[in-house]
Design a protein around this motif. Structure first.
Motif, PDB file in Angstrom:
ATOM      1  N   LEU A  27      -4.735-103.344 -87.403  1.00  0.00           N
ATOM      2  CA  LEU A  27      -4.558-104.775 -87.633  1.00  0.00           C
ATOM      3  C   LEU A  27      -3.556-105.354 -86.639  1.00  0.00           C
ATOM      4  N   ALA A  28      -2.476-104.642 -86.424  1.00  0.00           N
ATOM      5  CA  ALA A  28      -1.457-105.109 -85.486  1.00  0.00           C
ATOM      6  C   ALA A  28      -2.039-105.279 -84.079  1.00  0.00           C
ATOM      7  N   GLN A  29      -2.806-104.299 -83.633  1.00  0.00           N
ATOM      8  CA  GLN A  29      -3.427-104.401 -82.307  1.00  0.00           C
ATOM      9  C   GLN A  29      -4.383-105.576 -82.240  1.00  0.00           C
ATOM     10  N   SER A  30      -5.106-105.807 -83.326  1.00  0.00           N
ATOM     11  CA  SER A  30      -6.073-106.889 -83.365  1.00  0.00           C
ATOM     12  C   SER A  30      -5.423-108.268 -83.213  1.00  0.00           C
ATOM     13  N   VAL A  31      -4.204-108.414 -83.753  1.00  0.00           N
ATOM     14  CA  VAL A  31      -3.533-109.716 -83.664  1.00  0.00           C
ATOM     15  C   VAL A  31      -2.445-109.740 -82.598  1.00  0.00           C
ATOM     16  N   GLY A  32      -2.256-108.615 -81.888  1.00  0.00           N
ATOM     17  CA  GLY A  32      -1.329-108.586 -80.761  1.00  0.00           C
ATOM     18  C   GLY A  32       0.138-108.458 -81.122  1.00  0.00           C
ATOM     19  N   ILE A  33       0.438-107.697 -82.182  1.00  0.00           N
ATOM     20  CA  ILE A  33       1.828-107.446 -82.579  1.00  0.00           C
ATOM     21  C   ILE A  33       2.020-105.962 -82.844  1.00  0.00           C
ATOM     22  N   LYS A  34       3.233-105.568 -83.172  1.00  0.00           N
ATOM     23  CA  LYS A  34       3.526-104.167 -83.492  1.00  0.00           C
ATOM     24  C   LYS A  34       3.267-103.916 -84.974  1.00  0.00           C
ATOM     25  N   PHE A  35       2.904-102.672 -85.313  1.00  0.00           N
ATOM     26  CA  PHE A  35       2.556-102.375 -86.698  1.00  0.00           C
ATOM     27  C   PHE A  35       3.736-102.560 -87.643  1.00  0.00           C
ATOM     28  N   ASP A  55      -4.780-115.672 -87.419  1.00  0.00           N
ATOM     29  CA  ASP A  55      -5.255-114.514 -86.649  1.00  0.00           C
ATOM     30  C   ASP A  55      -5.548-113.324 -87.560  1.00  0.00           C
ATOM     31  N   ILE A  56      -4.694-113.109 -88.544  1.00  0.00           N
ATOM     32  CA  ILE A  56      -4.894-112.005 -89.483  1.00  0.00           C
ATOM     33  C   ILE A  56      -6.166-112.233 -90.294  1.00  0.00           C
TER      34      ILE A  56
END
Length: 124
Positions: A27-35, A55-56
Protein backbone atom coordinates in the motif's frame (compact mmCIF):
# COMPACT_ATOMS: atom_id res chain seq x y z
CA UNK A 1 -3.96 11.19 22.25
CA UNK A 2 -5.32 10.28 18.79
CA UNK A 3 -8.66 11.73 17.73
CA UNK A 4 -11.43 9.07 17.52
CA UNK A 5 -12.08 9.91 13.86
CA UNK A 6 -8.41 9.33 12.99
CA UNK A 7 -8.52 6.00 14.82
CA UNK A 8 -11.70 4.99 12.96
CA UNK A 9 -10.27 5.94 9.56
CA UNK A 10 -7.08 4.04 10.36
CA UNK A 11 -9.03 0.93 11.30
CA UNK A 12 -10.97 1.14 8.07
CA UNK A 13 -7.72 1.45 6.09
CA UNK A 14 -6.34 -1.64 7.84
CA UNK A 15 -9.64 -3.50 7.35
CA UNK A 16 -9.77 -2.84 3.61
CA UNK A 17 -6.06 -3.54 3.15
CA UNK A 18 -6.51 -6.93 4.82
CA UNK A 19 -9.60 -7.78 2.79
CA UNK A 20 -7.79 -7.18 -0.48
CA UNK A 21 -4.72 -9.06 0.75
CA UNK A 22 -2.33 -6.13 0.54
CA UNK A 23 0.62 -5.59 2.86
CA UNK A 24 1.48 -2.25 4.43
CA UNK A 25 4.54 -2.17 2.20
CA UNK A 26 2.48 -2.70 -0.96
CA UNK A 27 0.00 0.00 0.00
CA UNK A 28 2.80 2.39 0.88
CA UNK A 29 4.50 1.83 -2.48
CA UNK A 30 1.20 2.31 -4.26
CA UNK A 31 0.69 5.77 -2.73
CA UNK A 32 4.38 6.75 -2.72
CA UNK A 33 5.17 6.76 1.02
CA UNK A 34 7.05 4.57 3.50
CA UNK A 35 5.26 1.67 5.17
CA UNK A 36 5.89 3.20 8.60
CA UNK A 37 3.53 5.99 7.62
CA UNK A 38 0.82 3.44 6.82
CA UNK A 39 1.41 1.95 10.28
CA UNK A 40 0.88 5.36 11.85
CA UNK A 41 -2.28 5.95 9.82
CA UNK A 42 -3.70 2.57 10.77
CA UNK A 43 -3.22 3.20 14.50
CA UNK A 44 -4.55 6.74 14.29
CA UNK A 45 -1.23 8.12 15.50
CA UNK A 46 -1.03 10.31 12.37
CA UNK A 47 -3.87 11.99 10.54
CA UNK A 48 -4.39 11.17 6.89
CA UNK A 49 -4.61 14.24 4.68
CA UNK A 50 -7.49 14.48 2.22
CA UNK A 51 -5.26 13.98 -0.80
CA UNK A 52 -3.48 11.02 0.78
CA UNK A 53 -6.80 9.44 1.76
CA UNK A 54 -7.89 9.87 -1.86
CA UNK A 55 -4.76 8.02 -3.05
CA UNK A 56 -5.28 5.27 -0.48
CA UNK A 57 -8.91 4.86 -1.56
CA UNK A 58 -7.84 4.50 -5.18
CA UNK A 59 -5.16 1.95 -4.26
CA UNK A 60 -7.66 -0.07 -2.22
CA UNK A 61 -10.41 0.32 -4.86
CA UNK A 62 -13.03 1.95 -2.60
CA UNK A 63 -14.75 5.33 -2.41
CA UNK A 64 -13.31 7.77 0.14
CA UNK A 65 -16.60 7.54 2.02
CA UNK A 66 -15.74 3.91 2.89
CA UNK A 67 -13.31 5.13 5.54
CA UNK A 68 -16.06 7.03 7.37
CA UNK A 69 -18.76 4.34 7.26
CA UNK A 70 -20.00 3.35 10.70
CA UNK A 71 -18.38 6.31 12.39
CA UNK A 72 -21.51 7.58 14.13
CA UNK A 73 -22.69 4.14 15.17
CA UNK A 74 -19.30 2.92 16.43
CA UNK A 75 -19.57 4.79 19.73
CA UNK A 76 -23.16 3.61 20.19
CA UNK A 77 -22.14 0.01 19.49
CA UNK A 78 -19.40 0.16 22.10
CA UNK A 79 -21.84 1.50 24.67
CA UNK A 80 -24.47 -1.14 23.86
CA UNK A 81 -22.04 -4.05 23.53
CA UNK A 82 -23.13 -6.88 25.82
CA UNK A 83 -22.62 -10.06 23.75
CA UNK A 84 -19.52 -12.16 23.13
CA UNK A 85 -18.73 -10.48 19.79
CA UNK A 86 -16.22 -7.64 20.12
CA UNK A 87 -17.60 -4.20 19.28
CA UNK A 88 -14.67 -3.70 16.88
CA UNK A 89 -14.90 -7.01 15.03
CA UNK A 90 -13.34 -5.47 11.92
CA UNK A 91 -10.26 -4.54 13.92
CA UNK A 92 -9.63 -8.17 14.87
CA UNK A 93 -6.94 -9.70 12.68
CA UNK A 94 -8.26 -13.23 13.18
CA UNK A 95 -11.80 -12.21 12.21
CA UNK A 96 -10.56 -10.56 9.03
CA UNK A 97 -8.55 -13.64 8.09
CA UNK A 98 -11.62 -15.78 8.71
CA UNK A 99 -13.76 -13.58 6.45
CA UNK A 100 -11.15 -13.61 3.69
CA UNK A 101 -10.81 -17.39 3.93
CA UNK A 102 -14.59 -17.82 3.99
CA UNK A 103 -15.01 -15.95 0.71
CA UNK A 104 -12.23 -17.99 -0.89
CA UNK A 105 -14.38 -21.14 -0.49
CA UNK A 106 -16.60 -22.07 -3.47
CA UNK A 107 -20.14 -20.74 -3.01
CA UNK A 108 -21.95 -24.06 -2.58
CA UNK A 109 -19.46 -25.23 0.08
CA UNK A 110 -19.51 -21.80 1.69
CA UNK A 111 -23.28 -22.02 2.15
CA UNK A 112 -22.95 -25.44 3.81
CA UNK A 113 -20.24 -24.08 6.12
CA UNK A 114 -22.45 -21.13 7.00
CA UNK A 115 -25.35 -23.45 7.86
CA UNK A 116 -23.04 -25.57 10.03
CA UNK A 117 -21.78 -22.49 11.87
CA UNK A 118 -25.36 -21.39 12.60
CA UNK A 119 -26.24 -24.82 13.99
CA UNK A 120 -23.12 -24.87 16.16
CA UNK A 121 -23.74 -21.36 17.49
CA UNK A 122 -27.35 -22.26 18.38
CA UNK A 123 -26.09 -25.26 20.38
CA UNK A 124 -23.49 -23.25 22.29
Amino acid sequence: MPHPVDVHVGKRIRHRRWLVGMTQQQLAQSVGIKFQQIQKYETGANRVSASRLWDIAESLDVDVSFFFEGLASEEEAQQEHTGSVPADILGDKEALELVRSYYAIPENQRRRLFDLARVLSDVA
